[in-house]
Design a protein around this motif. Structure first.
Motif, PDB file in Angstrom:
ATOM      1  N   LYS A 162       0.835  -1.198   0.000  1.00 39.34           N
ATOM      2  CA  LYS A 162       0.000   0.000   0.000  1.00 39.34           C
ATOM      3  C   LYS A 162       0.875   1.256   0.000  1.00 39.34           C
ATOM      4  O   LYS A 162       0.618   2.220  -0.739  1.00 39.34           O
ATOM      5  CB  LYS A 162      -0.929   0.003   1.215  1.00 39.34           C
ATOM      6  N   THR A 163       1.921   1.220   0.818  1.00 38.42           N
ATOM      7  CA  THR A 163       2.873   2.340   0.841  1.00 38.42           C
ATOM      8  C   THR A 163       3.549   2.513  -0.520  1.00 38.42           C
ATOM      9  O   THR A 163       3.786   3.630  -0.975  1.00 38.42           O
ATOM     10  CB  THR A 163       3.944   2.102   1.920  1.00 38.42           C
ATOM     11  N   ALA A 164       3.832   1.378  -1.180  1.00 36.97           N
ATOM     12  CA  ALA A 164       4.511   1.424  -2.475  1.00 36.97           C
ATOM     13  C   ALA A 164       3.614   1.941  -3.594  1.00 36.97           C
ATOM     14  O   ALA A 164       4.122   2.381  -4.632  1.00 36.97           O
ATOM     15  CB  ALA A 164       5.031   0.042  -2.837  1.00 36.97           C
ATOM     16  N   GLY A 165       2.270   1.881  -3.385  1.00 36.34           N
ATOM     17  CA  GLY A 165       1.381   2.433  -4.408  1.00 36.34           C
ATOM     18  C   GLY A 165       0.222   1.561  -4.850  1.00 36.34           C
ATOM     19  O   GLY A 165      -0.587   1.991  -5.684  1.00 36.34           O
ATOM     20  N   LEU A 166       0.101   0.320  -4.330  1.00 38.57           N
ATOM     21  CA  LEU A 166      -1.061  -0.518  -4.658  1.00 38.57           C
ATOM     22  C   LEU A 166      -2.242  -0.062  -3.811  1.00 38.57           C
ATOM     23  O   LEU A 166      -2.156  -0.039  -2.582  1.00 38.57           O
ATOM     24  CB  LEU A 166      -0.742  -1.998  -4.397  1.00 38.57           C
ATOM     25  N   LYS A 167      -3.369   0.251  -4.450  1.00 36.49           N
ATOM     26  CA  LYS A 167      -4.444   0.953  -3.748  1.00 36.49           C
ATOM     27  C   LYS A 167      -5.505   0.036  -3.152  1.00 36.49           C
ATOM     28  O   LYS A 167      -5.974   0.263  -2.048  1.00 36.49           O
ATOM     29  CB  LYS A 167      -5.100   1.964  -4.704  1.00 36.49           C
ATOM     30  N   THR A 168      -5.945  -1.001  -3.877  1.00 33.43           N
ATOM     31  CA  THR A 168      -7.077  -1.801  -3.417  1.00 33.43           C
ATOM     32  C   THR A 168      -6.617  -2.998  -2.580  1.00 33.43           C
ATOM     33  O   THR A 168      -5.481  -3.468  -2.707  1.00 33.43           O
ATOM     34  CB  THR A 168      -7.912  -2.322  -4.608  1.00 33.43           C
ATOM     35  N   ASP A 169      -7.551  -3.500  -1.736  1.00 35.86           N
ATOM     36  CA  ASP A 169      -7.250  -4.694  -0.937  1.00 35.86           C
ATOM     37  C   ASP A 169      -6.895  -5.874  -1.832  1.00 35.86           C
ATOM     38  O   ASP A 169      -5.980  -6.644  -1.523  1.00 35.86           O
ATOM     39  CB  ASP A 169      -8.467  -5.075  -0.073  1.00 35.86           C
ATOM     40  N   HIS A 170      -7.620  -6.025  -2.927  1.00 40.77           N
ATOM     41  CA  HIS A 170      -7.404  -7.168  -3.817  1.00 40.77           C
ATOM     42  C   HIS A 170      -6.001  -7.125  -4.426  1.00 40.77           C
ATOM     43  O   HIS A 170      -5.320  -8.161  -4.496  1.00 40.77           O
ATOM     44  CB  HIS A 170      -8.462  -7.174  -4.925  1.00 40.77           C
ATOM     45  N   GLN A 171      -5.565  -5.946  -4.852  1.00 43.61           N
ATOM     46  CA  GLN A 171      -4.210  -5.817  -5.412  1.00 43.61           C
ATOM     47  C   GLN A 171      -3.148  -6.153  -4.361  1.00 43.61           C
ATOM     48  O   GLN A 171      -2.167  -6.848  -4.647  1.00 43.61           O
ATOM     49  CB  GLN A 171      -3.996  -4.390  -5.929  1.00 43.61           C
TER      50      GLN A 171
END
Length: 529
Positions: A322-331
């Motif tokens: 999430k910190t790196a840039g993936l936004k959704t829970d699924h990702q």
């Protein structure tokens, strides 16, 4: 050591007690002992319990926080507290395994974790969930200590590294199952999803408890109880040859204080040797120089394994992504599953290299790779922290690839070798309690790292946290290089000799193997004459 084969053995004549040396030829590699392999598989399955809990909690905490409306501090405590609770099981496991045996201690570990998983699955609130973590943690502590010890004691020297690495293989398999469980139940209603994730962990413990009943007791524990006939039967099945079985039995009898010329089915063994009395005094209060070095080596390798941040990465992978840039829970969960696949794949590679390459080369290569990947990961996350506009794709890809590289390099060396090394270096009488003490260090360090990771990222940023882990891994590399001798192919009963005259310069060369440099049957025959 490649094991004992008919081609490289001298044979004693039963009638005359003389030796006939056959023609010399290239030593043949022994076939893998299938019985020892099956025993190692069953015993190591206990490690699935820890792996599943670590893996499943990484995703479950996302939904627990939303459902129970708890803070980041409570989430960090929930994730890491199991390691602290496991200290109870790890401390008790050494004494328990000396009293009731290695096999029934494994059954006990599965039963306790089963109860803990059910409690967590039915938890109505945070306090009840913490109680479930407490019970499960005790089971995990038992499992972590006993699986490597049993596997090391049942394995022939030629494949001990391969077989003793199985607990780490199953930890990774458990982590992978936990990640898959996260993904599978993530679409369930909020109040049910995380409860299913945690509660389903009871299933492996039932399978484990049933399967363990089919495997034999440790031959070394049987000798400690004076049950020589049973121990000989197990050694005959788990050794590469009858001569190795005889040599192993002689060495174990010597370590247990039983005369070499005693061949009774059942003998009386002193309570000190059979129940591990006075062990803590020998380990911590008045250790010999060899035991002191063994303790430092075991504590050091367990401390650095966890202090380099592996559990922080495994537990908080979704948060890191999430910190790196993936936004959704699924990702985030999909990327976490990819971490599990990489971690499991490389641990499987490591199992086949341990007895071919050796402990030291793999360990040093592994930690060197961890240092580089942690430094690069810290740099990429620091760049992301300073980007005010849209995050650059190359930095996101670099961050994810460095997480994968880190878990890969960890799994090929530092992960499995920690358990292999610490389970094989203690003398027989000190093995249970010595191993349990090393596991205590492992779990305390893991608990501190797991519970402190989120506050640490807030204080020095996520990138800064990985720079810190990089520094610790660098110190670890120098410690391993200067202090840990090679143990590949050594008999377990040889470790005291290996460490008694150890100097740090000796760590640069592989020690000469007594068993491979002398003929076991001749040695036994001459000792009896």
């Amino acid at each position: 050591m490649t094991g004992f084969t008919p081609e490289n053995q001298a044979v004693m004549s039963p009638a005359q007690g003389t030796k006939h040396v056959p023609e010399l030829g290239p030593p043949a590699k022994p076939k893998r002992n299938k019985y020892a392999f099956a025993c190692a598989i069953l015993a190591s399955m206990t490690s699935i319990l820890l792996g599943y809990d670590i893996g499943v909690m990484s995703g479950a905490m996302i939904y627990i926080k939303r459902d129970l409306k708890i803070s980041d501090l409570q989430i960090g405590i929930l994730a890491g507290i199991l390691n602290i609770y496991s200290l109870i099981g790890s401390c008790a496991a050494g004494k328990t395994s000396d009293w009731i045996g290695r096999r029934y201690t494994i059954v006990l570990a599965g039963a306790i974790f089963f109860a803990g998983a059910l409690l967590m699955g039915f938890a109505p609130n945070y306090a009840f969930l913490m109680f479930g973590r407490f019970v499960a943690g005790i089971g995990v502590g038992y499992a972590l200590m006993i699986a490597p010890v049993y596997t090391a004691e049942v394995s022939p020297a030629s494949s001990r590294g391969f077989l003793t690495s199985f607990p780490e293989v199953f930890i990774n398999a458990g982590i992978m199952l936990g990640y898959v469980s996260n993904l599978a139940f993530s679409k369930f209603p909020l109040k049910l999803g995380w409860r299913f994730m945690l509660g389903i962990g009871a299933v492996p413990s039932v399978i484990l408890a049933i399967g363990v009943l089919a495997m034999p007791e440790s031959p070394r524990w049987l000798v400690m109880q004076g049950r020589l006939r049973e121990a000989k039967r197990v050694l005959d099945k788990t050794s590469d040859s009858p001569s190795e079985a005889a040599l192993r039995l002689e060495d174990i009898k010597e370590a247990a204080g039983i005369p070499a010329d005693c061949h009774d089915d059942i003998v009386q063994v002193s309570r000190k040797n059979s129940h591990g009395e006075g062990v803590w005094r020998e380990l911590l209060i008045r250790p010999t120089p060899a035991v002191r070095r063994v303790m430092i080596a075991a504590i050091g390798i367990h401390f650095f394994q966890q202090a380099s941040g592996i559990d922080a990465v495994v537990l908080f992978s979704p948060r890191i992504f999430k910190t790196a840039g993936l936004k959704t829970d699924h990702q985030q969960l999909l990327a976490t599953v990819a971490v599990g696949i990489v971690k499991t794949s490389f641990i499987l590679v490591a199992t086949f290299l341990l007895d071919r390459v050796g402990r030291r080369p793999l360990l040093l290569t592994s930690v060197g790779g961890m240092v580089l990947s942690l430094a690069t990961l810290g740099t990429s996350l620091t760049i992301i922290d300073h980007q005010t506009e849209k995050k650059a794709m190359w930095v996101l890809v670099l961050s994810i690839s460095m997480v994968m590289t880190y878990v890969a390099t960890f799994s090929i060396g530092a992960g499995p070798i920690t358990w292999v090394y610490s389970s094989e270096i203690f003398p027989l009488r000190l093995r249970s309690q010595g191993s349990s003490f090393a596991v205590v260090v492992n779990r305390v360090t893991s608990g501190v790292i797991s519970m402190g990771f989120l506050p640490l990222t807030e204080g020095i940023t996520t990138g800064g946290a990985f720079y810190l882990f990089c520094g610790i891994a660098t110190v670890a590399w120098f410690f391993f290089y200067t202090f840990l001798p090679e143990t590949q192919g050594r008999m377990l009963e040889d470790m005291d000799e290996l460490f008694s005259g150890f100097r740090w310069r000796d760590s640069k060369s592989k020690p000469k193997n007594r068993s491979s440099s002398s003929n076991p049957e001749v040695e036994i025959g001459l000792n009896k004459q």
